[in-house]
Motif scaffolding. Structure first.
Motif, PDB file in Angstrom:
ATOM      1  N   CYS A   1      -3.368  11.079   3.622  1.00 47.17           N
ATOM      2  CA  CYS A   1      -3.990  11.458   4.897  1.00 47.17           C
ATOM      3  C   CYS A   1      -4.671  12.813   4.791  1.00 47.17           C
ATOM      4  O   CYS A   1      -5.745  13.027   5.376  1.00 47.17           O
ATOM      5  N   ARG A   2      -4.059  13.729   4.061  1.00 49.25           N
ATOM      6  CA  ARG A   2      -4.631  15.066   3.908  1.00 49.25           C
ATOM      7  C   ARG A   2      -5.943  15.033   3.128  1.00 49.25           C
ATOM      8  O   ARG A   2      -6.878  15.785   3.430  1.00 49.25           O
ATOM      9  N   LEU A   3      -6.021  14.134   2.154  1.00 44.59           N
ATOM     10  CA  LEU A   3      -7.176  14.107   1.262  1.00 44.59           C
ATOM     11  C   LEU A   3      -8.374  13.380   1.847  1.00 44.59           C
ATOM     12  O   LEU A   3      -9.518  13.784   1.653  1.00 44.59           O
ATOM     13  N   LYS A   4      -8.134  12.276   2.553  1.00 42.06           N
ATOM     14  CA  LYS A   4      -9.279  11.515   3.056  1.00 42.06           C
ATOM     15  C   LYS A   4      -8.841  10.476   4.079  1.00 42.06           C
ATOM     16  O   LYS A   4      -7.681  10.074   4.136  1.00 42.06           O
ATOM     17  N   ARG A   5      -9.815  10.035   4.872  1.00 45.44           N
ATOM     18  CA  ARG A   5      -9.597   8.888   5.738  1.00 45.44           C
ATOM     19  C   ARG A   5      -9.650   7.615   4.894  1.00 45.44           C
ATOM     20  O   ARG A   5     -10.191   7.605   3.798  1.00 45.44           O
ATOM     21  N   LYS A   6      -9.117   6.557   5.437  1.00 47.54           N
ATOM     22  CA  LYS A   6      -9.137   5.258   4.763  1.00 47.54           C
ATOM     23  C   LYS A   6      -8.564   5.357   3.350  1.00 47.54           C
ATOM     24  O   LYS A   6      -9.196   4.975   2.374  1.00 47.54           O
ATOM     25  N   ALA A   7      -7.339   5.878   3.260  1.00 53.48           N
ATOM     26  CA  ALA A   7      -6.735   6.091   1.948  1.00 53.48           C
ATOM     27  C   ALA A   7      -5.334   5.521   1.826  1.00 53.48           C
ATOM     28  O   ALA A   7      -4.810   5.426   0.712  1.00 53.48           O
ATOM     29  N   THR A   8      -4.696   5.127   2.942  1.00 54.54           N
ATOM     30  CA  THR A   8      -3.302   4.696   2.840  1.00 54.54           C
ATOM     31  C   THR A   8      -2.944   3.660   3.905  1.00 54.54           C
ATOM     32  O   THR A   8      -3.493   3.658   5.007  1.00 54.54           O
ATOM     33  N   ILE A   9      -2.025   2.778   3.539  1.00 62.49           N
ATOM     34  CA  ILE A   9      -1.498   1.750   4.435  1.00 62.49           C
ATOM     35  C   ILE A   9       0.017   1.868   4.473  1.00 62.49           C
ATOM     36  O   ILE A   9       0.668   1.939   3.425  1.00 62.49           O
ATOM     37  N   GLY A  10       0.568   1.888   5.666  1.00 61.16           N
ATOM     38  CA  GLY A  10       2.017   1.894   5.831  1.00 61.16           C
ATOM     39  C   GLY A  10       2.498   0.540   6.320  1.00 61.16           C
ATOM     40  O   GLY A  10       1.943  -0.014   7.272  1.00 61.16           O
TER      41      GLY A  10
ATOM     42  N   GLN B   1      -5.736   5.502   9.613  1.00 55.94           N
ATOM     43  CA  GLN B   1      -5.491   4.716   8.407  1.00 55.94           C
ATOM     44  C   GLN B   1      -5.178   3.282   8.832  1.00 55.94           C
ATOM     45  O   GLN B   1      -5.900   2.713   9.624  1.00 55.94           O
ATOM     46  N   LEU B   2      -4.095   2.707   8.344  1.00 48.80           N
ATOM     47  CA  LEU B   2      -3.720   1.343   8.744  1.00 48.80           C
ATOM     48  C   LEU B   2      -2.218   1.180   8.675  1.00 48.80           C
ATOM     49  O   LEU B   2      -1.577   1.615   7.710  1.00 48.80           O
ATOM     50  N   LEU B   3      -1.662   0.555   9.700  1.00 50.90           N
ATOM     51  CA  LEU B   3      -0.256   0.182   9.742  1.00 50.90           C
ATOM     52  C   LEU B   3      -0.151  -1.339   9.831  1.00 50.90           C
ATOM     53  O   LEU B   3      -0.937  -1.978  10.529  1.00 50.90           O
ATOM     54  N   LEU B   4       0.832  -1.894   9.123  1.00 52.03           N
ATOM     55  CA  LEU B   4       1.089  -3.330   9.168  1.00 52.03           C
ATOM     56  C   LEU B   4       2.561  -3.565   9.469  1.00 52.03           C
ATOM     57  O   LEU B   4       3.428  -2.819   9.015  1.00 52.03           O
ATOM     58  N   SER B   5       2.841  -4.626  10.204  1.00 49.52           N
ATOM     59  CA  SER B   5       4.225  -5.018  10.474  1.00 49.52           C
ATOM     60  C   SER B   5       4.264  -6.497  10.810  1.00 49.52           C
ATOM     61  O   SER B   5       3.381  -6.997  11.517  1.00 49.52           O
ATOM     62  N   GLU B   6       5.271  -7.202  10.300  1.00 44.61           N
ATOM     63  CA  GLU B   6       5.396  -8.609  10.672  1.00 44.61           C
ATOM     64  C   GLU B   6       6.282  -8.781  11.905  1.00 44.61           C
ATOM     65  O   GLU B   6       6.609  -9.905  12.288  1.00 44.61           O
TER      66      GLU B   6
ATOM     67  N   LEU C   1      -9.413  -1.251   5.231  1.00 49.72           N
ATOM     68  CA  LEU C   1      -8.595  -0.805   4.099  1.00 49.72           C
ATOM     69  C   LEU C   1      -8.055  -1.984   3.302  1.00 49.72           C
ATOM     70  O   LEU C   1      -7.764  -1.850   2.109  1.00 49.72           O
ATOM     71  N   LEU C   2      -7.910  -3.143   3.955  1.00 45.67           N
ATOM     72  CA  LEU C   2      -7.404  -4.321   3.251  1.00 45.67           C
ATOM     73  C   LEU C   2      -8.412  -4.877   2.258  1.00 45.67           C
ATOM     74  O   LEU C   2      -8.062  -5.689   1.402  1.00 45.67           O
ATOM     75  N   LYS C   3      -9.660  -4.448   2.356  1.00 46.98           N
ATOM     76  CA  LYS C   3     -10.695  -4.928   1.451  1.00 46.98           C
ATOM     77  C   LYS C   3     -10.770  -4.086   0.176  1.00 46.98           C
ATOM     78  O   LYS C   3     -11.468  -4.450  -0.770  1.00 46.98           O
ATOM     79  N   LYS C   4     -10.069  -2.947   0.165  1.00 49.86           N
ATOM     80  CA  LYS C   4     -10.123  -2.046  -0.978  1.00 49.86           C
ATOM     81  C   LYS C   4      -9.013  -2.362  -1.984  1.00 49.86           C
ATOM     82  O   LYS C   4      -8.035  -3.040  -1.662  1.00 49.86           O
TER      83      LYS C   4
END
Length: 300
Positions: free
Chosen positions: A164-173, A198-203, A111-114
């Protein structure tokens, strides 16, 4: 241990961002990034950095506090971490005054490439705001853009749920806490779903609970990762307004949903319009304007 494992090990020792930055700079400036850091080299690096920090307001790590028994924990975390300088690291974050040195992830890194668009706003989102979000997310998913938000109540939750409802690989939290906690608690199932689909990020390390200052730090990442930030309703002095101001400081394009002057949740958006943000006059025109902006950015 390698460079990434070293930084994570020092994080586990509760070293501050600024101390880690000094370690990072010392290693890079002295061309040590490809070295294997055994105990002796690690102590030498820390000793040299501590010497350079005399009379500085950065808390040093005493050499006798280094606990190499935590190295296995650091090694395990490297499989869930991205270090600044790696190819998958979001390039827009390199422009921030305090880019994260280590970012932890759960989910699909592709997802980070989009192309990404950040959408933020009030926790007390109106029915009108929800309707606008759903229409925006639908059109943006058709463009195969990734929608980024902070997994908070209100606007953030609506963005993530609809994507999430619409598609996979669509959102990052992007979280203000470690992955072993959920904030708000009612988003625990959504966070788990996004960590799988999807994808989650945290520092922050996995066991770090949410603290007040971490929300502001999270906001800078939401604003900085995308070339465009959209604000859907924001009260005066709200976290959403702070995020939008970060976006403006980082020279990102900001689009806002105008509101009635009698509506407290519209104050922030209307104030942003006053300083030059782009008004959303229709869903279709907003998406078209963003497409044109992205095209210009890619061609420049």
């Amino acid at each position: 241990m390698n460079f990434k494992e070293l930084l994570i090990l020092l994080q586990l020792h509760r070293c501050s961002y600024h101390y880690l930055l000094e370690i990072f700079r010392y290693i890079v400036n002295n061309q040590l990034s490809e070295q294997y850091f055994d105990g002796d080299l690690l102590r030498e690096v820390i000793h040299r950095v501590n010497l350079s920090l005399d009379n500085r307001r950065i808390q040093q790590l005493p050499l006798n506090q280094i606990n190499l028994s935590r190295l296995n924990e650091a090694k395990n975390l490297t499989n869930r971490a991205i270090m600044i300088g790696e190819s998958i690291y979001p390039s827009n974050w390199l422009q921030l005054p305090q880019p994260p040195l280590i970012i932890y992830f759960e989910g699909d890194l592709t997802l980070l490439k989009k192309q990404s668009i950040s959408i933020i706003g009030t926790r007390n989102v109106s029915h009108y705001g929800i309707d606008v979000i759903k229409k925006l997310v639908a059109l943006m998913c058709e463009e195969d853009w990734v929608l980024i938000s902070g997994l908070a109540k209100g606007v953030d939750t609506t963005v993530h749920l609809e994507a999430c409802r619409l598609k996979r690989k669509a959102t990052i939290g992007i979280l203000a806490n470690g992955f072993n906690y959920s904030y708000p608690l009612q988003n625990a199932s959504l966070q788990a779903q996004m960590g799988h689909e999807q994808l989650l990020l945290s520092e922050y390390l996995p066991n770090q609970k949410a603290q007040r200052h971490q929300f502001i730090m999270r906001n800078r990442l939401v604003a900085g990762i995308s070339p465009v930030t959209i604000v859907i309703e924001a009260a005066k002095d709200s976290g959403s307004l702070i995020t939008a101001n970060y976006a403006l400081q980082y020279n990102r394009e900001v689009f806002v949903l105008p509101g009635r002057i009698t509506d407290d949740q519209a104050y922030g958006c209307n104030a942003l319009l006053k300083v030059g943000a782009n008004p959303i006059l229709s869903i279709e025109s907003c998406v078209a304007e963003i497409k044109d902006l992205l095209r210009q950015m890619n061609n420049s």
